[in-house]
Design an enzyme around this catalytic site. Structure first.
Site, PDB file in Angstrom:
ATOM      1  CD  GLU A   1      -2.881   1.113   0.140  1.00 50.78           C
ATOM      2  OE1 GLU A   1      -2.777   1.961  -0.771  1.00 50.78           O
ATOM      3  OE2 GLU A   1      -3.749   0.238   0.152  1.00 50.78           O
TER       4      GLU A   1
ATOM      5  CG  ASP B   1      -1.042   4.858  -0.974  1.00 48.25           C
ATOM      6  OD1 ASP B   1      -1.725   4.395  -1.903  1.00 48.25           O
ATOM      7  OD2 ASP B   1      -1.356   4.764   0.225  1.00 48.25           O
TER       8      ASP B   1
ATOM      9  CB  SER C   1      -5.331   1.092  -2.288  1.00 44.32           C
ATOM     10  OG  SER C   1      -5.205  -0.058  -3.097  1.00 44.32           O
TER      11      SER C   1
END
Length: 618
Positions: free
Chosen positions: A299, A303, A517
């Site tokens: 994640e 990001d 995400s």
């Protein structure tokens, strides 16, 4: 000596020693139904330390909200006139009487001013106490609760009380009834080692009239890169300034570390001009950013690589916040740190100069969050919006369901004691003061089937949705999903972006990643580019986005690529359908940066628009 110490503590509080009035009995403040999936295991250890967060009322919040909507409404003369940190804090400060009464209550339990900390506006008081004292203060019993599916543990109670004279001076006390297990979106690694060769590399580009140059590389239907996103969202050729004060941030929790070596590999692969670029790492509450390749977070890497790659060379910050489940009660740790999100919110509200755009890809089922807590957290987002900060959140990866990516195994059972089937929206995306981002896939874009969407059961529909959302509801056949959702609730998502097949480097290797995400940092990157353009034009940042984007969606549909194909199944249903206009799968659609840039770099005040054949001057 003890009485003298208490007396001196009272002087430091600025009041006499005052315990709760004689005969002032405790009265229940909050009760929740024992949540599904959690089992009461044992009484909480009496010596276990918890950090109580006491929320004092914000009597002028309605005034803050009025300011927020005025400075965020492009049709208002105050558009963009964001408030300062000090102005916001003055608007949310509790009454002095509330501060005094709470101080007196704490003092009556032997707690001194040195034992507690306050937020700058004094609307939060935090104090560390052993369970035995918390139980006495709140007239309750804490237990260790175990989550059957994950094995995670929490020290919680399902009901607590306060002396009657405190009820009007305290909004909530946590951790008590909060069983939320704030978690990252369910990113999934589609391939290991490296992405396979793309056989369509020599194929002709895909025609797309809203893309940069009207075309997108054919390979983007197999692998999403920075180049694909810039082409698809009409952002080719725009380079933001690195020196105009614009900044972007992403948040990291639960041991998700952003690996700098992976960031370098990503840039070498997709953005050679950023080969030596880096980002700031800011620790919140002792958060770490371990650089061991084995600890690289999927994640966190996703990001930072896409949010910061899209916006290079804009200064970028990764916020790493400590606190990670599962809590092991037998270890008697100094504090139960399962709630890192509130630590980050405290931190960013105290920052005098936060990034203008911040993306978050973590959330939980709305129904696991007590209403009082959800409202206070949401109020914190309003404070940031009033100060000119744009917040984007992933809308979820379970369609209309409970976060489980497999629609067939979603239970979707309400947590209100009725045990009925309900669609399960996520929080914080359901907060009306943030921008929820759904997902798409492929070119031409269609809704990705896991795109979270639906309607809040906590927050009412905000005024900015009062035109487009009822239009969507009117298209549903009578009785569609009757009883499964709240048609009067805040609708999500607001917008969408690509959400699958993202090429990411993790632990030194390339993977393809999917999830909303990916959509949130992508949309945040586009917002940051718009902020950069505005700031370079002498205009303030966009701040709270939703009033603006819904106005644009109603007036100039070309600013968003309308997604009309796909659905988001869950809870044993096919979910909602993507359709013309706003829908509960992809919101208003995906961004057309070029058109949005033309719009947002205008000085709206005094601007003449033709709306429905009528000339309107802003």
């Amino acid at each position: 000596m003890r009485s003298l110490a208490v007396y001196l503590a009272a002087l430091a509080f600025g009041s006499a020693v005052l315990a709760a009035p004689k005969g002032c009995a405790h009265k229940v403040k909050e009760t929740v139904v024992p949540p599904r999936g959690w089992t009461k295991a044992a009484p909480a250890p009496a010596d276990h330390t918890i950090e109580l967060r006491i929320g004092l009322p914000q009597p002028n919040f309605a005034e803050l909200e009025r300011h927020l909507y005025e400075v965020s409404n492009p049709f208002h003369e105050r558009y963009g006139a964001h408030l300062t940190k000090e102005e916001v804090e003055a608007l949310i400060a509790p009454h002095p009487e509330s501060i005094q009464v709470v101080d007196e209550w704490l003092l009556s339990h032997g707690l001194s001013p040195e034992d507690l900390s306050r937020s700058p506006a004094q609307d939060w008081v935090k104090i560390e106490v052993p369970v035995r004292l918390a139980e006495k203060m709140l007239d309750t019993e804490y237990h260790v609760w175990v989550h059957e599916a994950s094995g995670e543990s929490l020290v919680r109670t399902t009901s607590y009380s306060l002396p009657e004279n405190l009820h009007e001076h305290v909004d909530l006390v946590q951790p008590t009834t909060l069983f939320s297990t704030f978690k990252k979106m369910r990113s999934t690694a589609r391939f290991s080692k490296t992405t396979p060769p793309v056989p369509v590399a020599s194929a002709p580009p895909i025609s797309d009239p809203t893309a940069s140059g009207g075309k997108v590389d054919a390979s983007c239907n197999e692998t999403i890169t920075i180049t694909c996103l810039k082409q698809l969202y009409n952002a080719v050729g725009f380079t933001p300034s690195s020196k105009n004060g614009n900044k972007i941030g992403v948040t990291g929790y639960l041991g998700q570390f952003a690996n700098l070596a992976d960031f370098e590999l990503f840039n070498e692969d997709q953005l050679p001009e950023a080969a030596n670029a880096t980002f700031n790492v800011v620790s919140v509450n002792g958060g770490q950013n371990d650089q061991d390749p084995d600890d690289a977070g999927d994640e966190a890497d996703l990001d930072v690589q896409f949010a910061f790659g899209l916006t290079f060379p804009t200064p970028a910050t990764f916020f790493t916040t400590a606190g990670s489940p599962p809590f092991i009660p037998d270890e008697l740790t100094t504090s139960n740190s399962n709630e890192p999100y509130t630590e980050w919110l405290d931190f960013i509200l105290e920052d005098p100069n936060p990034p203008q755009t911040i993306s978050t890809s973590y959330a939980d089922d709305e129904q696991t969050v007590p209403v009082s807590f959800a409202q206070r957290v949401c109020n914190g987002f309003a404070q940031l919006g009033a100060r000119g900060v744009s917040l984007t959140f992933s809308s979820g990866d379970g369609g209309v369901g409970d976060g489980d990516p497999d629609p067939a195994t979603q239970e979707c059972i309400s947590n209100d004691g009725r045990n009925v089937t309900r669609f399960i929206p996520l929080f914080p995306p359901s907060c009306p003061f943030v921008t929820a981002v759904g997902g798409t896939i492929h070119i031409p874009e269609t809704a990705v089937d896991f795109s979270g969407g639906g309607f809040s059961n906590v927050f009412a529909r905000p005024a900015y949705q009062d035109i487009l959302v009822p239009e969507f509801l009117s298209k549903l056949a009578p009785g569609t999903f009757e009883g499964l959702f709240n048609p009067n609730g805040r609708a999500i998502p607001d917008v969408a972006a690509q959400a699958d097949l993202f090429k990411v480097f993790i632990g030194g290797e390339a993977f393809l990643i999917g999830g909303t995400s990916a959509a949130s940092p992508t949309f945040a990157g586009i917002v940051s580019l718009l902020n950069g353009a505005r700031i370079s034009s002498g205009l303030p940042p966009l701040g709270f986005l939703n009033p603006l984007i819904y106005a644009i969606g109603a007036i100039d549909p070309s600013a968003f690529n309308d997604i009309t194909v796909g659905n988001n199944p869950g809870c044993g249903t096919q979910g909602f359908n993507a359709t013309k206009g706003w829908d509960a799968v992809t919101g208003l659609g995906t961004p057309n940066f070029g058109r949005l840039k033309e719009i947002v770099t205008l000085d709206f005040i005094g601007l003449e628009l033709n709306i429905g054949g009528t000339s309107v001057t802003l």
